[in-house]
Design a protein around this motif. Structure first.
Motif, PDB file in Angstrom:
ATOM      1  N   GLY A 156       0.810  -1.213   0.000  1.00 21.14           N
ATOM      2  CA  GLY A 156       0.000   0.000   0.000  1.00 21.14           C
ATOM      3  C   GLY A 156       0.844   1.263   0.000  1.00 21.14           C
ATOM      4  N   SER A 157       1.845   1.309   0.868  1.00 21.57           N
ATOM      5  CA  SER A 157       2.701   2.493   0.946  1.00 21.57           C
ATOM      6  C   SER A 157       3.522   2.687  -0.317  1.00 21.57           C
ATOM      7  N   GLU A 158       4.056   1.598  -0.853  1.00 23.36           N
ATOM      8  CA  GLU A 158       4.876   1.712  -2.059  1.00 23.36           C
ATOM      9  C   GLU A 158       4.053   2.151  -3.265  1.00 23.36           C
ATOM     10  N   VAL A 159       2.885   1.559  -3.451  1.00 23.05           N
ATOM     11  CA  VAL A 159       2.029   1.959  -4.575  1.00 23.05           C
ATOM     12  C   VAL A 159       1.608   3.418  -4.413  1.00 23.05           C
ATOM     13  N   ALA A 160       1.183   3.796  -3.226  1.00 22.24           N
ATOM     14  CA  ALA A 160       0.761   5.182  -2.994  1.00 22.24           C
ATOM     15  C   ALA A 160       1.911   6.144  -3.260  1.00 22.24           C
ATOM     16  N   GLU A 161       3.090   5.841  -2.749  1.00 18.74           N
ATOM     17  CA  GLU A 161       4.247   6.717  -2.965  1.00 18.74           C
ATOM     18  C   GLU A 161       4.567   6.861  -4.456  1.00 18.74           C
ATOM     19  N   LEU A 162       4.591   5.759  -5.178  1.00 20.38           N
ATOM     20  CA  LEU A 162       4.908   5.814  -6.608  1.00 20.38           C
ATOM     21  C   LEU A 162       3.873   6.630  -7.384  1.00 20.38           C
ATOM     22  N   MET A 163       2.610   6.498  -7.031  1.00 21.26           N
ATOM     23  CA  MET A 163       1.566   7.263  -7.724  1.00 21.26           C
ATOM     24  C   MET A 163       1.689   8.754  -7.407  1.00 21.26           C
ATOM     25  N   LEU A 164       2.018   9.087  -6.169  1.00 20.07           N
ATOM     26  CA  LEU A 164       2.203  10.495  -5.811  1.00 20.07           C
ATOM     27  C   LEU A 164       3.405  11.093  -6.532  1.00 20.07           C
TER      28      LEU A 164
END
Length: 188
Positions: A156-164
């Motif tokens: 969750g954190s990695e996907v969110a960070e990459l999208m941001l």
């Protein structure tokens, strides 16, 4: 949901439904006016329910980047906490109209406002592609959890960070936002 995830959309029949529910076939015919539309009804119900729960969870957050990160993480966490739900969404997420909207409902409008306000650094004509990328990345994060490659927290954190970062948020800030306290998923 379990039957569709296990057997597929076209392979579930009234006998399967009756066996899964532990009732007679006649009960299914009485309870479900049109068994052929059952998949669409289930998918639509799942989509609407999750949209409302995420919306309730992030309503108090003002920053669109924080709202997006929390929304992504809530989907991925639920795939971990409710594996049957997660398998259904991952399996049918791109193939069903109701579910395609699940990950993107109102996201385009919110993204357009964030671009106008200077929070996101993508061009307005890139919103549709970015919404698709966010949906695909979220489904992929859910799959990573389902298959045991990542914990829900890491995925969750990695996907969110990459999208941001893809939206133009500086990497350090994106990492902080993607790891902020996650609100509880709103009630069902």
């Amino acid at each position: 949901m379990r039957l569709f995830a296990r057997l597929g959309v076209c392979r579930v029949n009234v006998s399967d439904l009756a066996e899964e529910a532990g009732v007679a076939r006649g009960t299914i015919y009485n309870a479900i006016p049109n068994p052929d539309r059952l998949f669409e009804e289930v998918a639509g119900d799942l989509a609407g329910e999750m949209q409302e729960r995420v919306r309730a969870s992030i309503d108090g957050l003002a920053d669109p980047a924080c709202r997006l990160a929390c929304g992504i993480r809530l989907f991925i966490r639920r795939a971990h906490e409710e594996p049957q739900w997660g398998r259904f969404i991952v399996h049918f997420g791109f193939s069903n109209k109701s579910l395609r909207g699940l990950l993107t409902a109102s996201l385009a409008d919110e993204m357009a406002k964030a671009i106008e306000n200077g929070r996101y650094a993508i061009a307005p004509d890139q919103v549709t592609a970015m919404v698709a990328a966010i949906g695909g990345a979220t489904l992929s994060g859910m799959m990573l959890v389902q298959e045991g490659y990542k914990s829900w927290r890491d995925a969750g954190s990695e996907v969110a960070e990459l999208m941001l970062v893809a939206l133009g948020i500086e990497r350090t800030e994106a990492a902080e936002i993607a790891r902020c306290e996650l609100p509880q998923l709103g009630p069902a």
